[in-house]
Design an enzyme around this catalytic site. Structure first.
Site, PDB file in Angstrom:
ATOM      1  N   HIS A 192      53.715 -20.964  56.814  1.00 18.14           N
ATOM      2  CA  HIS A 192      53.398 -20.663  55.426  1.00 18.14           C
ATOM      3  C   HIS A 192      52.274 -21.553  54.919  1.00 18.14           C
ATOM      4  O   HIS A 192      51.494 -21.157  54.050  1.00 18.14           O
ATOM      5  CB  HIS A 192      54.655 -20.799  54.561  1.00 18.14           C
ATOM      6  CG  HIS A 192      55.580 -19.654  54.766  1.00 18.14           C
ATOM      7  ND1 HIS A 192      56.927 -19.718  54.536  1.00 18.14           N
ATOM      8  CD2 HIS A 192      55.320 -18.399  55.189  1.00 18.14           C
ATOM      9  CE1 HIS A 192      57.463 -18.548  54.815  1.00 18.14           C
ATOM     10  NE2 HIS A 192      56.515 -17.734  55.211  1.00 18.14           N
ATOM     11  N   CYS A 205      49.600  -3.398  68.441  1.00 22.10           N
ATOM     12  CA  CYS A 205      50.459  -4.338  67.734  1.00 22.10           C
ATOM     13  C   CYS A 205      50.598  -5.697  68.428  1.00 22.10           C
ATOM     14  O   CYS A 205      51.469  -6.469  68.075  1.00 22.10           O
ATOM     15  CB  CYS A 205      51.835  -3.729  67.485  1.00 22.10           C
ATOM     16  SG  CYS A 205      52.702  -3.279  68.954  1.00 22.10           S
TER      17      CYS A 205
END
Ligand code: PEP
Ligand code: MG
Length: 556
Positions: free
Chosen positions: A191, A492
């Site tokens: 994060h 992906c």
């Protein structure tokens, strides 16, 4: 302490360049609280108050972050706030307090243990979750110890050097005006890295212990594109050079070609993050999350509820559920079989076909979830090597459907597709595309098997981590096969998340790129700068290249 010239190589995680004087930030090196407990009733009350104060701080910070960066980034803080209400975490602290510990160590030990458990899973989103647990854990400890909110002075013209940075550190350092962030450890999907990207704050991680050698105040240059930190560079104006990221929206090239950005997720929380990041669908739900923390697969109905929750969180966006990709080397799997080469062993669809009862239960659960959720659920199979395996797996979907019908459960139609992540199957892409309803390129494994390079071995993983010309030729073949058969194809693997390669994928004709939600804004921004016709020309040139370096040059 080195005061001469020093060049450190790391990994660029947030682009841009920053020059300034080094500032060593040591907040993440947190001294574990050890105070003896007093009256348990009092300690419990202190804990409740600190949790409430932490909640208020995080709400405030989330509000500020939303106003500045948008709801996606504020979600990081909202998720941290959720931990304050996590019953297991709060209960474990209360139990320790009842045993005589003070509130701070009681809370901190629980937060640390929880962080260790999720970190052991070894992949995202769990690694970021572990960081968030420590971040929120430290916040509560600070409040318990009566310390004021951590602030640093004005950091304008300073490049911050740290061992680790957590999300709240990045927010605070950015607010203080830091020009860039240089970290000795770190992870590209943390994060902290996501927030740095959102704020346009150049960041390089993985610079190693040598970062400690840079003297406080020494002039440094941080290269957030090349992943370098140079100490005592030539003098130049200090500060940051980068425009903030574009606001969320569809990925559209300059000449109007729309590219769909989908997300790779592993949980309902991931689905929510995907929506916040503006993903138009989920190209890969890694269902290995079902094992987490339990070492066994939950029952069919429990699985169905988990899939339905994820489909609901996506609000009707397509959800491609990949059946279990368990193996002896993937953590979180239930396989205990000893294998000399787990990556070449009984993994993915091979393991599922070897345990048809468990596989059928998973397929029934997916079909069940497709019913009430009303979502657009699709199925894909991992690590298929042959057409025989594909057909066997495909047939078991019909068996699962028949099993449900026998119980009076009518499953809606569900598209069934296949991952292309084994070179042998990629070479048969035309045969596969004729039968499968959708294809997804798993470039992580495709590159691993094509380049004979273990993706988890740091000594060789780089071989499969870049745009290898051989891989591109294989991808081109799969794109052509999908196009000829009129079947949807997505990509992906990690390479889909690299903004520097967006031109390549668009040029090769891929219309759906699926990636970590955190990567979506930067890829969207890269696509907005592209001209699709120019991308096609560049991709054609890449297909003629013989080295990764040439490919990268062709993309510039
Ligand atoms: C891949 O191999 O590219 C892929 C997306 O699957 P995973 O990373 O889960 O093996
Ligand atoms: Mg794979």
């Amino acid at each position: 302490m080195i005061t001469g010239r020093l060049g450190l190589a790391g990994q660029a995680v947030s682009p841009g360049a920053a020059r300034g004087r080094a500032f060593h930030y040591r907040a993440a090196e947190f001294a574990a609280p050890t105070a003896e407990g007093g009256d348990p009733a009092l300690e419990r009350l202190r804990l409740e108050r600190a949790l409430e104060a932490a909640r208020r701080e995080l709400r405030e910070l989330a509000g500020e972050t939303e106003a500045r960066l948008g709801a996606g980034d504020a979600g990081i803080l909202e998720a941290q706030e959720q931990f304050l209400q996590d019953p297991a975490l709060v209960e474990s602290a209360r139990a320790r307090i009842a045993e005589g510990q003070a509130a701070a160590p009681a809370w901190w030990q629980g937060a640390q243990e929880a962080a260790e458990q999720v970190r052991a899973i070894g992949e995202e989103p769990w690694l970021s979750r572990a960081d968030d647990l420590l971040d929120v854990g430290a916040r509560v400890v600070r409040l318990l110890s009566g310390e004021p909110r951590r602030v640093v002075g004005d950091l304008s013209g300073r490049v911050v050097l740290a061992r680790e940075l957590l999300a709240s550190d990045v927010l605070m350092l950015a607010r203080a005006g830091a020009a860039g962030l240089a970290v000795s450890g770190g992870s590209p999907t943390s994060h902290a890295a996501i927030l740095a990207r959102s704020m346009g704050l150049p960041m390089v991680i993985g610079l190693g212990e040598a970062l400690e050698q840079v003297a406080e105040g020494q002039p440094v240059a941080l290269d957030g594109d090349g992943g370098r930190l140079d100490a005592q560079p030539r003098a130049a104006p200090s500060g940051r050079s980068r425009q903030p990221l574009a606001k969320p929206g569809r990925a559209i090239t300059r000449d109007g070609r729309a590219i769909s950005l989908w997300a790779n997720i592993a949980s309902a929380e991931g689905a929510r993050r995907a929506v916040r990041a503006g993903a138009e669908g989920v190209g890969l739900l890694r269902t290995e999350f079902l094992y987490l923390g339990q070492g066994r697969l939950p029952g069919e109905l429990e699985q169905a509820a988990a899939y339905a929750e994820i489909a609901q969180a996506l609000g009707g966006r397509p959800l491609v559920i990949r059946t279990l990709d368990q193996s002896a080397d993937k953590r979180g799997g239930a396989t205990t079989r000893q294998e000399a080469n787990p990556a070449l062993g009984l993994r993915g669809i091979r393991a599922s076909l070897a345990q048809p009862e468990a596989f059928l239960a998973q397929l029934r659960a997916i079909l069940r979830a497709a019913r009430p959720s009303g979502g657009d659920i699709r199925i894909t199979f991992p690590l298929v090597s042959t057409m025989e395996q594909w057909r066997a797996a495909r047939e078991l979907v019909d068996v699962a459907r028949a099993g449900l019908a026998a119980q009076g459960v009518d499953a809606p139609p569900v598209a069934v597709g296949c991952m292309v992540e084994v070179p042998g199957l990629a070479l048969l892409a035309d045969a596969l595309a004729a039968e499968a309803e959708l294809l997804s390129l798993g470039t992580n494994d495709l590159a691993q098997y094509l380049m004979a390079a273990d993706r988890d071995d740091p000594m060789v993983a780089a071989l499969g981590a870049g745009p290898q010309p051989a891989l591109l030729r294989l991808v081109e073949r799969v794109v052509a096969a999908a196009r000829a058969a009129g079947k949807p194809l997505s990509i992906c693997g990690e390479l889909a998340a690299d903004p520097a390669l967006a031109k390549l994928w668009v040029g090769l004709g891929l219309g759906v790129l699926s990636m970590e939600p955190a990567a979506i804004p930067a890829v969207r921004e890269a696509i907005a700068l592209l001209d699709a016709r120019e991308a096609i020309r560049a991709a054609e040139e890449c297909l003629r290249c013989a080295t990764v370096e040439q490919v990268r040059t062709a993309l510039r």
